[in-house]
Write an enzyme that holds these catalytic residues in place. Sequence first.
Site, PDB file in Angstrom:
ATOM      1  N   LYS A   1      36.324  44.102  23.466  1.00  0.00           N
ATOM      2  CA  LYS A   1      36.493  44.597  24.862  1.00  0.00           C
ATOM      3  C   LYS A   1      36.022  43.471  26.033  1.00  0.00           C
ATOM      4  O   LYS A   1      36.859  43.578  26.988  1.00  0.00           O
ATOM      5  CB  LYS A   1      35.455  45.671  25.070  1.00  0.00           C
ATOM      6  CG  LYS A   1      35.642  46.889  24.066  1.00  0.00           C
ATOM      7  CD  LYS A   1      35.046  48.021  24.432  1.00  0.00           C
ATOM      8  CE  LYS A   1      35.315  48.943  23.742  1.00  0.00           C
ATOM      9  NZ  LYS A   1      34.390  50.380  23.945  1.00  0.00           N
TER      10      LYS A   1
ATOM     11  N   ASP B   1      36.634  53.925  29.275  1.00  0.00           N
ATOM     12  CA  ASP B   1      35.307  54.375  28.503  1.00  0.00           C
ATOM     13  C   ASP B   1      34.559  55.294  29.685  1.00  0.00           C
ATOM     14  O   ASP B   1      33.948  56.082  29.233  1.00  0.00           O
ATOM     15  CB  ASP B   1      34.603  53.232  28.150  1.00  0.00           C
ATOM     16  CG  ASP B   1      35.224  52.609  26.650  1.00  0.00           C
ATOM     17  OD1 ASP B   1      35.743  53.564  25.914  1.00  0.00           O
ATOM     18  OD2 ASP B   1      34.778  51.600  26.456  1.00  0.00           O
TER      19      ASP B   1
END
Length: 298
Positions: free
Chosen positions: A73, A110
């Site tokens: 990420k 997210d």
Amino acid sequence: MPQPISGSTALAGVLGDPVRHSLSPAMHNAALAELGLNWVYLAMPTRADQLAVVVQGLEAIDCRGLNVTLPHKQAVAGLCRSLSPLAQRVGAVNTLVRHQQGGWVGENTDVEGFLAPLRSTEQNWQGRRAVVLGCGGSARAVVAALVELGCSSIAMAGRSSDRLAALLATCHSWAPQLRGLEWAEGSAALAEALALADLVVNTTPVGMAAAGNPDAARHCPLSPGELEALQPGSTVYDLIYTPRPTTLLLAASQRGCRGLDGLEMLVQQGAASLRRWSGLEQVPVAAMRAAALAQLGP
């Protein structure tokens, strides 16, 4: 019904290492079938030393969109043509969207996924106190979400003083209400913060079921004394969703706390990614949730 694979079937998927355990293919393929899109979504195991060539190659074959999970990420942000303001602030990318001029736009869904179950209640989080357990990769996205909610106090407990200090330093400019807590055996600092908290978020992997370690799911990130500090009526949010419920959420329910696990966050971040790739405002979230639950099994 899903459309048959053909020469015109488009590709989307998730990159990670490991990634075979991911629920995302089940969720997304269920949604794609309901939408009637001739796409297929695959889990794509990707080593760190191959990340750049995989991302570039998938762009070359007109991949429609990608999710990115651990451990990529942060690294994938450097491979993007541009980053959304949120992804830039959080320092992590979990969604790649095609750029109109070539390359990828790095986004972070997210935060949106984390917020969804909190915003589905009537509770007003403005001015509330939050405690974040852990200072790893998920913690920055959680802090960004808590700032967006309007929490007036965010205490982060970390066992590694160096990692905690580094995270606090990078978040200071946009999260001035964030402070660090010593999280060591016998320290009263965390228990005191928990006693005042309206919301407690576990971002650590402690308590996650593991195939190679049958005892892992019995563990709890909080000690018995720390659990006793939880106040009835507060909310405990565990980003783990295997097992359901986790040991932390079981203990919190016995204290009269409301519990949330990470499955809805997973579903909602996936739905947010699919909206960006497809350009559709509405995607079948219920189908995605049902597919994830079916994949988890009883």
